[in-house]
Design a protein around this motif. Structure first.
Motif, PDB file in Angstrom:
ATOM      1  N   GLY A 491      27.343  19.790  21.679  1.00 34.57           N
ATOM      2  CA  GLY A 491      26.014  19.937  22.276  1.00 34.57           C
ATOM      3  C   GLY A 491      25.143  20.877  21.475  1.00 34.57           C
ATOM      4  O   GLY A 491      23.941  20.627  21.280  1.00 34.57           O
ATOM      5  N   GLU A 492      25.714  21.973  20.993  1.00 31.06           N
ATOM      6  CA  GLU A 492      24.949  22.906  20.164  1.00 31.06           C
ATOM      7  C   GLU A 492      24.467  22.224  18.888  1.00 31.06           C
ATOM      8  O   GLU A 492      23.344  22.460  18.422  1.00 31.06           O
ATOM      9  CB  GLU A 492      25.804  24.121  19.830  1.00 31.06           C
ATOM     10  N   ALA A 493      25.318  21.367  18.321  1.00 29.71           N
ATOM     11  CA  ALA A 493      24.927  20.637  17.113  1.00 29.71           C
ATOM     12  C   ALA A 493      23.770  19.685  17.397  1.00 29.71           C
ATOM     13  O   ALA A 493      22.852  19.524  16.585  1.00 29.71           O
ATOM     14  CB  ALA A 493      26.126  19.865  16.562  1.00 29.71           C
ATOM     15  N   VAL A 494      23.802  19.057  18.574  1.00 30.86           N
ATOM     16  CA  VAL A 494      22.706  18.167  18.972  1.00 30.86           C
ATOM     17  C   VAL A 494      21.393  18.944  19.037  1.00 30.86           C
ATOM     18  O   VAL A 494      20.359  18.504  18.513  1.00 30.86           O
ATOM     19  CB  VAL A 494      23.014  17.501  20.332  1.00 30.86           C
ATOM     20  N   TYR A 495      21.431  20.114  19.668  1.00 33.69           N
ATOM     21  CA  TYR A 495      20.237  20.958  19.757  1.00 33.69           C
ATOM     22  C   TYR A 495      19.736  21.326  18.357  1.00 33.69           C
ATOM     23  O   TYR A 495      18.531  21.286  18.083  1.00 33.69           O
ATOM     24  CB  TYR A 495      20.560  22.230  20.547  1.00 33.69           C
ATOM     25  N   LYS A 496      20.652  21.698  17.485  1.00 32.77           N
ATOM     26  CA  LYS A 496      20.276  22.157  16.147  1.00 32.77           C
ATOM     27  C   LYS A 496      19.614  21.046  15.343  1.00 32.77           C
ATOM     28  O   LYS A 496      18.542  21.239  14.745  1.00 32.77           O
ATOM     29  CB  LYS A 496      21.508  22.669  15.409  1.00 32.77           C
ATOM     30  N   VAL A 497      20.241  19.868  15.322  1.00 32.32           N
ATOM     31  CA  VAL A 497      19.723  18.758  14.525  1.00 32.32           C
ATOM     32  C   VAL A 497      18.380  18.269  15.066  1.00 32.32           C
ATOM     33  O   VAL A 497      17.420  18.072  14.318  1.00 32.32           O
ATOM     34  CB  VAL A 497      20.738  17.601  14.473  1.00 32.32           C
ATOM     35  N   LYS A 598      15.885  12.222   5.599  1.00 33.64           N
ATOM     36  CA  LYS A 598      15.308  13.284   4.762  1.00 33.64           C
ATOM     37  C   LYS A 598      15.359  14.642   5.431  1.00 33.64           C
ATOM     38  O   LYS A 598      15.595  15.652   4.791  1.00 33.64           O
ATOM     39  CB  LYS A 598      13.858  12.937   4.424  1.00 33.64           C
ATOM     40  N   LYS A 599      15.111  14.693   6.727  1.00 34.59           N
ATOM     41  CA  LYS A 599      14.992  15.997   7.376  1.00 34.59           C
ATOM     42  C   LYS A 599      16.322  16.536   7.876  1.00 34.59           C
ATOM     43  O   LYS A 599      16.393  17.641   8.358  1.00 34.59           O
ATOM     44  CB  LYS A 599      13.990  15.894   8.529  1.00 34.59           C
ATOM     45  N   VAL A 600      17.363  15.713   7.809  1.00 41.86           N
ATOM     46  CA  VAL A 600      18.652  16.247   8.215  1.00 41.86           C
ATOM     47  C   VAL A 600      19.515  16.543   7.010  1.00 41.86           C
ATOM     48  O   VAL A 600      20.628  17.004   7.118  1.00 41.86           O
ATOM     49  CB  VAL A 600      19.408  15.265   9.155  1.00 41.86           C
ATOM     50  N   LYS A 709      40.003  16.957   9.501  1.00 41.48           N
ATOM     51  CA  LYS A 709      39.163  17.371  10.625  1.00 41.48           C
ATOM     52  C   LYS A 709      38.559  16.162  11.326  1.00 41.48           C
ATOM     53  O   LYS A 709      38.287  15.135  10.703  1.00 41.48           O
ATOM     54  CB  LYS A 709      38.028  18.271  10.133  1.00 41.48           C
ATOM     55  N   VAL A 710      38.334  16.293  12.610  1.00 45.05           N
ATOM     56  CA  VAL A 710      37.649  15.269  13.389  1.00 45.05           C
ATOM     57  C   VAL A 710      36.366  15.879  13.923  1.00 45.05           C
ATOM     58  O   VAL A 710      36.397  16.910  14.601  1.00 45.05           O
ATOM     59  CB  VAL A 710      38.520  14.760  14.552  1.00 45.05           C
ATOM     60  N   LYS A 711      35.241  15.277  13.599  1.00 45.93           N
ATOM     61  CA  LYS A 711      33.937  15.819  13.989  1.00 45.93           C
ATOM     62  C   LYS A 711      33.051  14.731  14.590  1.00 45.93           C
ATOM     63  O   LYS A 711      33.062  13.583  14.139  1.00 45.93           O
ATOM     64  CB  LYS A 711      33.219  16.414  12.767  1.00 45.93           C
ATOM     65  N   HIS A 712      32.291  15.127  15.584  1.00 44.61           N
ATOM     66  CA  HIS A 712      31.230  14.249  16.081  1.00 44.61           C
ATOM     67  C   HIS A 712      30.158  14.173  15.002  1.00 44.61           C
ATOM     68  O   HIS A 712      29.952  15.130  14.237  1.00 44.61           O
ATOM     69  CB  HIS A 712      30.651  14.826  17.375  1.00 44.61           C
ATOM     70  N   LEU A 717      26.163  16.440  10.812  1.00 40.00           N
ATOM     71  CA  LEU A 717      24.773  16.628  10.409  1.00 40.00           C
ATOM     72  C   LEU A 717      24.334  18.086  10.538  1.00 40.00           C
ATOM     73  O   LEU A 717      23.500  18.559   9.771  1.00 40.00           O
ATOM     74  CB  LEU A 717      23.853  15.748  11.265  1.00 40.00           C
ATOM     75  N   ALA A 718      24.913  18.776  11.498  1.00 40.63           N
ATOM     76  CA  ALA A 718      24.467  20.146  11.753  1.00 40.63           C
ATOM     77  C   ALA A 718      25.048  21.152  10.781  1.00 40.63           C
ATOM     78  O   ALA A 718      24.405  22.160  10.471  1.00 40.63           O
ATOM     79  CB  ALA A 718      24.837  20.553  13.184  1.00 40.63           C
ATOM     80  N   ALA A 719      26.247  20.914  10.307  1.00 39.71           N
ATOM     81  CA  ALA A 719      26.916  21.956   9.521  1.00 39.71           C
ATOM     82  C   ALA A 719      27.788  21.355   8.438  1.00 39.71           C
ATOM     83  O   ALA A 719      28.997  21.552   8.421  1.00 39.71           O
ATOM     84  CB  ALA A 719      27.747  22.840  10.443  1.00 39.71           C
TER      85      ALA A 719
END
Length: 730
Positions: A491-497, A598-600, A709-712, A717-719
């Protein structure tokens, strides 16, 4: 929960290495061969034509049956309309008795098995002999069940067949396939020449001409229908089509979908009685057609389940089913197996008989993807499950979990917060639960589970919800339970992106479970209650878009809510208005960046290498939302990502929500296959767009001690810079 006998059949099947190996090898080759045999053909157009023909026929069975009967009788044949199995059996017995028949040869017929004809005739002194090679082998093995609708003995190795033949002949038979086929031909030919009656089924029945169509790969069906002086064809009402031209698309799809052949070895069309031959001089043999109802007209009158009558019995749905490939048709308990089989069983047998078989569906939707008759099998299974619950009620465990907890968000959240404080003895301070005690131990067999977050996302959002000057969009984030309480970092990654894309994100605190667990359990009451709670909470956010990072939740909001609330005009209108606003996170990012990302993009550090990322297609994400290529495009645009494809990227991971809890013994080998494909891809990171899949894959790799690693996708995109290096921690 599934009955003890049913569970025992599952265990036996899972322990049968020969069966699993045979089904697995066939399924692997089938996928490739099917793709090749459909190359250059418009499969979608073909299945739409078949669906239209069969749906039209199901709407007028009585009319078509009248036309078919007149056409057959005008050519000298006889038609008997059997209301049920008992009537069909009795009619066939009386015909045999009238002609003094003591031996019958049969070609493969689901309908004859459905009415349990063989046992009925044997009890009355008439011996029926199966002449399909696989069916004959099984007939020589008392108590043995077919493992597949099209290839009933696919599970038997040649050595076992040799032992069966040795017992039958009373002499040693070597496991040489060609020789065993010669033996079968020799033994069965005697039966063809002495039998007084031949019984067949039919793949298609044409009302216009009275023609029955048989598609086979062995010559036994032609011998069965031509050599004996009496031919009885057992034809279910669903085989009726209006005209001769309607058989063309079915003949085009049936062999391609069934066995990945362009055409079967024999396509036989019988229109009326045919000349008799057996050295008996001139004459016409008798033709009797038993038109079998046995629940079909009741199904045709059912607006929900009428669709199942479009089935052409190709078994493509079972050929691609990851569950069927593990347990086979022997587990289902009745003639028709797989997801479609459980629906047919409910009408041709009884709802009670379908209770256990329907529970095997994991909901991956591969069957709906390949069905040449365009049947939405997974949705029909869910509707069937709902009827089971309506009639029998929920099990005590489901009732407590759904009615007592999930339907009460405040209580559920309170319990989860308490669990996060009390989980120390099983987490040992780690982010993963690797072992659970006592009767919970099977939940951590083959996979670890995530610890409950000490601080859920709903408590973190106050630090995340900054004001954005002149935002491009105002988005309400629907997190779903897994992200909220297990993976708040997603969820934090969603907010960040979304924040760096100029989207102002809010978190409606009144949101509850999306209701998918209730829908998949057949608990409509709880699902409706949760739908109304969520609609109210999300409306209050007054957002331009409702974004979710869980495809299961997206399907609930976009599809399930309007369907659950249909019939309540005010609520249905609100549900449809909400559905129009719902966007998957990755879908929204793709739209915001114009597909270019481009923006991510993150600046590529000097000298840094690309991270190898493979993508797992979540079932709902690909087959319900159709966003698999969107996700790949977004990932490919990342300068630090090298996207590598794994084998069977769209194969289910085995999670299926509560399925992995209800059937851990089935979930585990499905997961094992997925992990093998991930490892062989050489990827350092697995990206997925479903939190449930993240849970399953991350837990499986953790148990193996893997560094992958397993990532959403949101986390990728966030990190991006944090992806390099080992570990599978949260």
């Amino acid at each position: 929960m599934a009955g003890k006998e049913f569970k025992q059949r599952i265990r036996q099947a899972l322990n049968n290495a020969s069966l699993r190996g045979a089904l697995g090898r066939f399924a692997d080759s089938y996928v490739v061969s099917r793709e090749e045999v459909y190359a250059g053909r418009d499969f979608e157009s073909l299945r739409q034509r078949i669906a239209a023909i069969k749906a039209d026929a199901a709407g007028r069975y009585e009319e078509l049956a009248d036309r078919f009967s007149r056409a057959v009788e005008a050519r000298g044949g006889k038609v008997f309309r059997a209301k049920d199995a008992a009537a069909a059996r009795e009619y066939i017995y009386q015909v045999a008795k009238e002609h003094g028949v003591t031996e019958i040869v049969k070609s493969k017929s689901f309908a004859s098995e459905e009415i349990h004809l063989n046992e009925f005739l044997q009890e009355r002194g008439i011996n029926p002999y199966e002449t399909d090679l696989a069916e004959w082998i099984l007939q020589l093995m008392p108590g043995e069940r077919p493992s597949h609708m099209v290839m009933p003995a696919i599970h038997l190795p040649k050595e076992e067949v040799a032992r069966v033949f040795s017992r039958y002949l009373g002499e040693p038979v070597e496991p040489d396939i060609k020789n065993m086929v010669r033996i079968a031909r020799r033994e069965l030919r005697k039966k063809f020449l002495t039998a007084g009656m031949g019984i067949s089924g039919a793949n298609i029945a044409v009302a216009e001409t009275g023609t029955i169509v048989l598609c086979t790969n062995e010559g036994n069906a032609r011998l069965t229908t031509t050599v004996p002086p009496v031919h009885v064809a057992i034809v279910g009402y669903e085989k009726l089509v209006p005209s001769i031209k309607d058989i063309v698309p079915i003949l085009e799809a049936l062999p391609r979908s069934g066995t990945a052949q362009p055409i079967t070895s024999y396509v036989t069309m019988i229109t009326g009685p045919v000349p008799a031959w057996r050295g008996e001089g001139e004459g016409i043999k008798e033709l009797h057609v038993v038109l079998l109802d046995n629940g079909r007209t009741r199904m045709a009158a059912d607006p929900v389940f009428k669709e199942a009558l479009q089935c052409i019995r190709c078994a493509s749905c079972t050929n691609v089913c990851p569950v069927f490939q593990l347990v086979s048709g022997q587990v289902y308990g009745y003639i028709y197996n797989g997801g479609i089989g459980s629906v047919l069983t409910a009408f041709f047998n009884s709802l009670e008989d379908a209770v256990d078989p329907q529970s095997l569906c994991i909901g991956c939707r591969r069957c709906a993807e390949v069905c040449p008759a365009k049947i939405n099998i997974p949705d029909l299974v869910l509707k069937l499950r709902e009827r089971v619950v309506t009639k029998q009620g929920l099990s005590s465990g489901y009732r407590i979990a759904l009615h007592g907890i999930v339907a009460k968000p405040k209580l559920m959240h309170t319990l989860l917060r308490a669990a996060s404080r009390l989980q120390g003895p099983v987490t040992h301070g780690q982010p993963m639960i690797r072992h659970l005690p006592l009767f919970f131990s099977n939940l951590t067999s083959g996979r670890s589970l995530p610890a409950i977050a000490k601080e859920p996302l709903r408590d973190r959002v106050k630090r995340l919800e900054g004001r954005t000057d002149r935002p491009r969009l105002k988005a309400a984030f629907y997190s779903g339970c897994v992200i909220d309480f297990a993976y708040p970092e997603i969820g934090e990654a969603v907010y960040k992106v979304l924040g760096r894309e100029g989207v102002q994100v809010t978190f409606p605190q009144g949101q509850a479970c999306c209701g998918a667990p209730a829908v998949y359990a057949g608990d409509r009451e709880t699902a409706v209650k949760l739908a109304k709670q969520n609609i109210t909470a999300l409306e209050e956010a007054r957002a331009d878009v409702v974004v979710t990072a869980c495809p299961t939740c997206a399907v609930a909001l976009k599809k399930d809510f309007p369907e659950l609330l249909a019939g309540e005009p005010a609520w249905e209108e609100r549900a449809r208005a909400l559905a129009k606003k719902v966007k998957d996170f990755t879908e929204l990012v793709h739209e915001l960046t114009g597909g270019q990302g481009k923006k991510v993009k993150q600046a590529k550090k000097s000298g840094s290498r690309a991270v190898k990322v493979t993508y797992h297609d979540s079932c709902h994400f690909k087959r319900h939302l159709g966003l698999d290529q969107v996700a790949r495009q977004v990932l490919k645009e990342q300068p630090g990502v090298e996207l590598v494809e794994m084998q069977e990227s769209d194969r289910c991971c085995g999670f299926g929500g509560s399925y992995s809890i209800k059937y851990p013994e089935i979930s585990a080998p499905i997961l094992e296959r997925k992990l093998k494909n991930i490892t062989e891809s050489g990827a350092e990171v697995v990206a997925a767009d479903c939190p449930g899949c993240v849970l399953q894959l991350r837990g499986g790799l953790d148990q193996k001690g893997s560094s992958i690693k397993v990532k959403h996708t949101a986390e990728v995109l966030a990190a991006l810079e944090n992806l390099q290096g080992g570990g599978n921690s949260k």
